[in-house]
Design an enzyme around this catalytic site. Structure first.
Site, PDB file in Angstrom:
ATOM      1  N   TYR A 144     -44.314   8.265  38.276  1.00 41.26           N
ATOM      2  CA  TYR A 144     -44.714   6.931  37.824  1.00 41.26           C
ATOM      3  C   TYR A 144     -45.562   7.083  36.569  1.00 41.26           C
ATOM      4  CZ  TYR A 144     -46.966   2.306  37.884  1.00 41.26           C
ATOM      5  OH  TYR A 144     -47.416   1.053  37.555  1.00 41.26           O
ATOM      6  N   ASP A 239     -47.938  13.522  31.460  1.00 40.52           N
ATOM      7  CA  ASP A 239     -48.710  12.373  31.899  1.00 40.52           C
ATOM      8  C   ASP A 239     -49.779  12.892  32.865  1.00 40.52           C
ATOM      9  OD1 ASP A 239     -49.819  10.161  33.021  1.00 40.52           O
ATOM     10  OD2 ASP A 239     -47.916   9.130  33.404  1.00 40.52           O
ATOM     11  N   LYS A 267     -57.681   6.993  34.332  1.00 43.65           N
ATOM     12  CA  LYS A 267     -58.427   7.134  35.588  1.00 43.65           C
ATOM     13  C   LYS A 267     -59.797   7.806  35.373  1.00 43.65           C
ATOM     14  CE  LYS A 267     -54.197   6.893  38.315  1.00 43.65           C
ATOM     15  NZ  LYS A 267     -54.172   5.737  39.187  1.00 43.65           N
TER      16      LYS A 267
HETATM   17  N1  PLP Z   1     -49.392   7.544  34.882  1.00 41.66           N
HETATM   18  C1  PLP Z   1     -49.733   8.043  36.084  1.00 41.66           C
HETATM   19  C2  PLP Z   1     -49.439   9.479  36.390  1.00 41.66           C
HETATM   20  C3  PLP Z   1     -50.351   7.233  37.040  1.00 41.66           C
HETATM   21  O1  PLP Z   1     -50.663   7.738  38.229  1.00 41.66           O
HETATM   22  C4  PLP Z   1     -50.603   5.883  36.707  1.00 41.66           C
HETATM   23  C5  PLP Z   1     -51.230   4.981  37.692  1.00 41.66           C
HETATM   24  O2  PLP Z   1     -51.341   5.252  38.854  1.00 41.66           O
HETATM   25  C6  PLP Z   1     -50.245   5.422  35.435  1.00 41.66           C
HETATM   26  C7  PLP Z   1     -49.650   6.269  34.551  1.00 41.66           C
HETATM   27  C8  PLP Z   1     -50.522   3.996  35.054  1.00 41.66           C
HETATM   28  O3  PLP Z   1     -51.881   3.818  34.874  1.00 41.66           O
HETATM   29  P1  PLP Z   1     -52.539   2.354  34.970  1.00 41.66           P
HETATM   30  O4  PLP Z   1     -52.424   1.923  36.386  1.00 41.66           O
HETATM   31  O5  PLP Z   1     -53.939   2.563  34.481  1.00 41.66           O
HETATM   32  O6  PLP Z   1     -51.749   1.484  34.036  1.00 41.66           O
END
Ligand code: PLP
Length: 428
Positions: A144, A239, A267
């Site tokens: 994700y 990511d 985060k």
């Molecule tokens: N990338 C990863 C690996 C994530 O775990 C998340 C959210 O859980 C995101 C991107 C998206 O981040 P946000 O919820 O701050 O938009």
């Protein structure tokens, strides 16, 4: 356990907010029932609207690595707040945070602060496409990367939980530019490159996955991605929104000595406030406006409160022994939970990387989304509620990582294991 006030709040919320929540997984659809409304948190614990206290392993889905309401973060916030909350103009704190990131991750030469992980990943894709002049993106099933159109294809987290891997509203023309490969399967990635190699702008990957539950990369997988992307002239995007500053100060890439071209962070670097970042090689990052032609912007980007919380959090995380402590707590929990599963003869496995963990039920290993989807979700839901009854607050889905913070004590981890033993004893 009382939940009448949470139920009342949820009913009221549902009259104004779709599904009663502002992010889908919070609605507990994967386990059923009514989500608990949280009233406050301190350290490793949260208290809900009915006054129940829980040991918290959600940790706001990752950011709360120091625990809730940490004194130094609150002091930094109070201090920043007194000077005003947002200016839409550059502030000195942004330089400090950007410098911290650049110093922590050798692959990051320039960084742009944004407000969410979604924005970070979306910007990374735009940069990769502009840099390569190509359109296709390769992602992995179950990973994700936020909810931008191109990335909402075979996504993990809430999308996997709800069984809607492709969302209505995402144009087929956009989703069609996204290729999906199997995590931990380099052969699959090779096949994608053989078929469309010169059209692929970027490969985006969670270097350790949190969004189908915790899944670790097998030896050579990430290294293979680095080799293939280099060979085909594609941009490699790590990511690390979840893993950055959590599994190691400089993220998984620093642990493994790998250099992606672009990195997404979020985060932990916002210390519980809305802040994320995209960073990477200078020649790619300098394509961003106003230095280059790739447009990206944000009214609240680099917000002074979020920056202050992030800096205070990174200050604590740069102290010696921090990641060793998280690892020790993680190992204690893993040992205890694995023994509890075995003792109760409940099929399942504890999957863990540092302070991120998941108990997968009904399988003995998870390497990819295909394995994760075979898990026994009904067993997970029973486990979730059994733990909740015993004061342990877990992510309400089989396909999410749980998080340990520096505020968790050995005694709290032990209490968690005892609770799991009791729940699993009745579950076989
Ligand atoms: N990338 C990863 C690996 C994530 O775990 C998340 C959210 O859980 C995101 C991107 C998206 O981040 P946000 O919820 O701050 O938009």
């Amino acid at each position: 356990m009382r939940s009448a006030l949470s139920q009342q709040l949820f009913n009221e919320a549902s009259r104004y907010i779709p599904g009663g929540v502002n992010s889908p997984v919070r609605a507990w659809r994967a386990v059923g029932g009514c989500p608990r409304f949280i009233q406050r948190g301190k350290g490793a614990t949260v208290v809900d609207a009915d006054g129940n206290t829980y040991i918290d392993y959600v940790g706001s889905w990752g950011p709360m690595i120091l625990g809730h309401a940490h004194g130094k973060v609150l002091r930094a916030l109070h201090e920043a707040m007194r000077s005003g909350t947002s200016f839409g103009a550059p502030t000195a704190g942004e330089i400090q945070l950007a410098k911290r990131v650049v110093e922590a991750l050798p692959a990051v030469e320039r960084v742009r602060l944004v407000s969410s992980g979604t924005e970070a990943a979306m910007t990374a894709l735009r940069l990769a496409r502009a840099y390569t002049g190509r359109t296709k993106i390769l992602k992995f099933a179950g990973c994700y990367h936020g909810h931008s159109d191109a990335l909402l294809v075979r996504a993990g987290s809430g999308a996997l939980t709800l069984g809607v891997p492709d969302s209505p509203g995402v144009p087929v023309a956009v989703a069609g530019q996204t290729l999906v490969a199997t995590y931990n399967d380099l052969g699959d990635v090779r096949a994608c490159f053989s078929a469309a190699g010169r059209e692929i702008a970027a490969v985006i990957v969670e270097p350790v996955v949190g969004n189908m539950g915790v899944v670790r990369p097998e030896k050579g997988f990430l290294e293979g991605l680095r080799e293939l992307t280099t060979a085909y002239g594609a941009v490699l995007i790590f990511d690390e929104v979840m893993t950055g500053f959590r599994l190691a100060y400089g993220g998984v890439q620093t642990q493994l000595g790998l250099r992606p071209d672009l990195t997404c962070l979020g985060k932990v670097i916002g210390g519980g406030l809305p802040l994320a970042a995209v960073g990477g090689r200078r020649e790619i990052m300098e394509l961003l406006a106003p230095q280059g032609p790739v447009y990206q912007a944000g009214t609240l980007s680099g917000n002074p409160l979020a920056v202050a919380a992030g800096l205070a959090t990174l200050d604590e995380l740069s102290q010696p022994g921090v990641y060793e402590r998280l690892e020790a707590l993680g190992a204690q929990l893993e040992r205890g939970l694995a023994a509890a599963l075995a003792g109760a003869r409940v099929p399942g496995v504890v999957s863990r990387a540092g302070s991120m963990w998941t108990v997968f039920f009904g399988v003995d290993a998870v390497r990819s989304a295909r394995d994760a989807e075979r898990c026994d979700r009904a067993q997970f839901a029973r486990f979730f509620y059994g733990m909740l009854e015993r004061g342990i607050y877990l992510p309400p889905s089989q396909f999410e990582a749980a998080f340990i913070s520096l505020a968790h004590s050995e005694a709290e981890v032990d209490a968690t294991v005892r609770a799991a033993e009791a729940v699993l004893a009745g579950a076989a």
